[in-house]
Design an enzyme around this catalytic site. Sequence first.
Site, PDB file in Angstrom:
ATOM      1  N   ASP B  59       0.843  -1.204   0.000  1.00  0.00           N
ATOM      2  CA  ASP B  59       0.000   0.000   0.000  1.00  0.00           C
ATOM      3  C   ASP B  59       0.877   1.252   0.000  1.00  0.00           C
ATOM      4  O   ASP B  59       0.654   2.188  -0.750  1.00  0.00           O
ATOM      5  CB  ASP B  59      -0.898   0.013   1.245  1.00  0.00           C
ATOM      6  CG  ASP B  59      -1.900  -1.127   1.249  1.00  0.00           C
ATOM      7  OD1 ASP B  59      -2.401  -1.451   0.156  1.00  0.00           O
ATOM      8  OD2 ASP B  59      -2.176  -1.678   2.326  1.00  0.00           O
ATOM      9  N   HIS B  69      12.512  12.704  -9.321  1.00  0.00           N
ATOM     10  CA  HIS B  69      12.677  11.332  -8.845  1.00  0.00           C
ATOM     11  C   HIS B  69      11.560  10.433  -9.343  1.00  0.00           C
ATOM     12  O   HIS B  69      11.279   9.390  -8.735  1.00  0.00           O
ATOM     13  CB  HIS B  69      12.771  11.312  -7.317  1.00  0.00           C
ATOM     14  CG  HIS B  69      11.602  11.967  -6.646  1.00  0.00           C
ATOM     15  ND1 HIS B  69      11.504  13.331  -6.506  1.00  0.00           N
ATOM     16  CD2 HIS B  69      10.469  11.465  -6.112  1.00  0.00           C
ATOM     17  CE1 HIS B  69      10.370  13.631  -5.901  1.00  0.00           C
ATOM     18  NE2 HIS B  69       9.716  12.511  -5.659  1.00  0.00           N
ATOM     19  N   ASP B  76      13.936  19.833  -4.209  1.00  0.00           N
ATOM     20  CA  ASP B  76      14.578  21.118  -4.491  1.00  0.00           C
ATOM     21  C   ASP B  76      15.950  21.270  -3.858  1.00  0.00           C
ATOM     22  O   ASP B  76      16.335  22.370  -3.467  1.00  0.00           O
ATOM     23  CB  ASP B  76      13.665  22.241  -3.997  1.00  0.00           C
ATOM     24  CG  ASP B  76      13.401  22.117  -2.501  1.00  0.00           C
ATOM     25  OD1 ASP B  76      13.758  21.072  -1.912  1.00  0.00           O
ATOM     26  OD2 ASP B  76      12.865  23.067  -1.913  1.00  0.00           O
ATOM     27  N   GLY B  77      16.698  20.169  -3.726  1.00  0.00           N
ATOM     28  CA  GLY B  77      18.014  20.288  -3.106  1.00  0.00           C
ATOM     29  C   GLY B  77      17.900  20.351  -1.600  1.00  0.00           C
ATOM     30  O   GLY B  77      16.844  20.077  -1.031  1.00  0.00           O
ATOM     31  N   ASP B 100      16.610  12.986  -0.755  1.00  0.00           N
ATOM     32  CA  ASP B 100      17.923  12.538  -0.283  1.00  0.00           C
ATOM     33  C   ASP B 100      18.997  13.608  -0.433  1.00  0.00           C
ATOM     34  O   ASP B 100      20.176  13.345  -0.179  1.00  0.00           O
ATOM     35  CB  ASP B 100      18.343  11.244  -0.988  1.00  0.00           C
ATOM     36  CG  ASP B 100      18.921  10.250   0.009  1.00  0.00           C
ATOM     37  OD1 ASP B 100      19.199  10.664   1.155  1.00  0.00           O
ATOM     38  OD2 ASP B 100      19.087   9.085  -0.354  1.00  0.00           O
ATOM     39  N   HIS B 294       5.086  12.131   9.845  1.00  0.00           N
ATOM     40  CA  HIS B 294       4.246  13.137   9.189  1.00  0.00           C
ATOM     41  C   HIS B 294       3.765  12.628   7.825  1.00  0.00           C
ATOM     42  O   HIS B 294       2.571  12.676   7.515  1.00  0.00           O
ATOM     43  CB  HIS B 294       5.046  14.428   9.031  1.00  0.00           C
ATOM     44  CG  HIS B 294       4.335  15.498   8.262  1.00  0.00           C
ATOM     45  ND1 HIS B 294       3.739  16.584   8.868  1.00  0.00           N
ATOM     46  CD2 HIS B 294       4.115  15.662   6.930  1.00  0.00           C
ATOM     47  CE1 HIS B 294       3.179  17.355   7.939  1.00  0.00           C
ATOM     48  NE2 HIS B 294       3.408  16.821   6.747  1.00  0.00           N
ATOM     49  N   HIS B 298      -0.083  11.582   5.910  1.00  0.00           N
ATOM     50  CA  HIS B 298      -0.686  11.839   4.591  1.00  0.00           C
ATOM     51  C   HIS B 298      -1.094  10.517   3.933  1.00  0.00           C
ATOM     52  O   HIS B 298      -2.170  10.403   3.357  1.00  0.00           O
ATOM     53  CB  HIS B 298       0.319  12.534   3.670  1.00  0.00           C
ATOM     54  CG  HIS B 298       0.594  13.965   4.032  1.00  0.00           C
ATOM     55  ND1 HIS B 298      -0.400  14.887   4.265  1.00  0.00           N
ATOM     56  CD2 HIS B 298       1.768  14.646   4.168  1.00  0.00           C
ATOM     57  CE1 HIS B 298       0.145  16.063   4.543  1.00  0.00           C
ATOM     58  NE2 HIS B 298       1.458  15.945   4.503  1.00  0.00           N
ATOM     59  N   HIS B 304      -2.741  18.635   5.856  1.00  0.00           N
ATOM     60  CA  HIS B 304      -2.026  19.453   6.831  1.00  0.00           C
ATOM     61  C   HIS B 304      -2.975  20.076   7.852  1.00  0.00           C
ATOM     62  O   HIS B 304      -4.078  20.474   7.530  1.00  0.00           O
ATOM     63  CB  HIS B 304      -1.242  20.557   6.111  1.00  0.00           C
ATOM     64  CG  HIS B 304       0.001  20.040   5.486  1.00  0.00           C
ATOM     65  ND1 HIS B 304       0.503  20.515   4.299  1.00  0.00           N
ATOM     66  CD2 HIS B 304       0.849  19.054   5.879  1.00  0.00           C
ATOM     67  CE1 HIS B 304       1.606  19.848   3.996  1.00  0.00           C
ATOM     68  NE2 HIS B 304       1.834  18.952   4.938  1.00  0.00           N
TER      69      HIS B 304
END
Lengths: 89, 573
Positions: B59, B69, B76-77, B100, B294, B298, B304
């Site tokens: 799932d 990715h 965004d770095g 990462d 967190h 989701h 949120h």
Amino acid sequence: ISKGKKTRYITFPGDVLKNLTDSELAENYLKRFGYLNTEHRSGFQSMVSTDKALKRMQRQLGLEETGQLDRATLEAMKQPRCGVPDVAN
Amino acid sequence: YQTFAGDLKWDHNDVTYRVLNYSPDMDSALIDDAFARAFKVWSDVSPLTFTRLFDGEADIMISFGRADHGDPFPFDGKDGLLAHAYPPGEGLQGDAHFDDDEFWTLGKGPAVKTRYGNANGAMCHFPFTFEGTSYTSCTTEGRTDNLPWCSTTANYDKDKMYGFCPSELLYTFGGNADGAACVFPFVFLGEEYDSCTTEGRSDGYRWCATTSSFDNDQKFGFCPSRDTTVTGGNAEGEPCHFPFVFDGRTYSSCTSEGRGDGKLWCSTTDNYDDDKKWGFCPDQGYSLFLVAAHEFGHALGLEHSNIREALMYPIYRYIEGFPLNKDDIEGIQYLYGGRTGPDPTPPRPRTTTTPFPDPETDPTEEPTKPTTPTTTTRPVDPAQDACQMDKFDTITVIEGELHFFKDGLYWKMPSGSSDKGVMGPFSVSERWPAVPAVVDSAFEDVLTKKVYFFSGTRFWVYTGENGLGPRSIEKLGLPNTVQKVEGALQRGKGKVLLFSGENFWRLDVKAQKIDAGYPRFTDVMFGGVPSDAHDVFQYKGQIYFCRDRFYWRMNSRRQVDRVGYVKYDLLKC
């Protein structure tokens, strides 16, 4: 470190550049996280104004709802966060 | 809290997950553990269970990646976006991705788990002392093989406990070489490499061959990050070189010079001006556990929250301990209900048997003849025997019968026929599905026959099979300092006393409000009973205050007329 030399900022190779102006940063943030919808599903331009979007963002993040790009709002926009939009599209 | 449009949720409670790859920042065991703990955060407060799969489609598919990715939302770095996850559903839905380009830790700097040595895989202890010098990172000092190591206690000189730190000279992860160490130099596309490289890959991950020629053997693995290596920049995974020269000045530690964002960086060669090789210095990093918890929120269906203290608030902050806020718990329980029942334990059948024949008293019976025991009761886990309980979560009277609640189960003592003994256990979740496993107190309103359940700072109301709630006890007018309601006592029609700590309040059940003039001290109104009673209830016209295994019984003249054992007097054990 030798003294008296003025600091200069450079562009580091391989750096992910984020040197946006405050208003560019804000616009990107509001769009990315769903506060500023640029299009309706029909394709017409949305009428959501930036100050309304800012207020929504400020409310969501528990900031004072000024509708202005104030310092606290800018700081919040620079914080590390989750990439899921706050306002669902 | 908020849920996704249409209250997207899993249609089953036994959710599966799979870890597709690992970050070089932490040992895979630490990453697995962080994910497992992040799932446990949610399973602790909901009926959800999480099972890890090692192949096939789960799932929740979990992966690390950089920038683009493979989905429409690139990272965004370093910093900025940390991770994202999709709401429940098929395919990409439910999946969780972690950037990462971040430095993943447990939130307080490099989390370095050792291998080999004599510390049984313990974590490095920083700082540690070795031969009188203090070290704040792994070191190769004292070794000739260039393997980094650390002490797992504060003082190596005294304790001699150590292990080896992540190094490509020790092992790799992922790839196809079963974790073998890098072999240097190795040949790749005709070129010789004497360190890990990102050549040949578009995802930025550093790799090496585990034989002397990748071209020949095609064996490779990914290089674990050393705790002293840089992240991002153009020298990912290489260590800082101190001192280094930048803009004509010499630096012997990380610096933010040259940058407008204040981030600390270093050169990975002795001269940045010449070589332009750099990266960000290791910092506190982001807690993979917290971010994962967190994101899994989701993946389970929560959007949120705008509560700053909630785990589902979109901005990262490091906190210690259990990360869920009341808001998060209400959110997940809105979708899936509360957690009921005890932790799963293998069933151990309890049987009441006819006695084996006694050869002395029954000489006619062949003593060695096998005898089949006769089962006379249904299998019950001894741990679920009411008579084995030292203390109950709450005791109350429902439909005239005394009910004993404990960890998602309840037993009842039929009224007027206590000879039958206690019945149960029964499952709380089967009869009152929304009620969580731990019930702090409960009462049945004598007028409406509604049953009220209190757990923590929330309560539920059941009319027959129909439940409402949870609602906050603050809605009743109890102050936010009340963490739980420990007892409930009917006082005439429509009034109930609610006990917490040394105080009690009077609830007007019809108005659903606390009456004016409360709280009052329990010992003023009810002298002679423990001030820290955890169960208060009325039974057969008398009031019982329980503490641990004992009860104090108070008669209608508010005199304590008996102190006894719950087990023997009420449960008839």
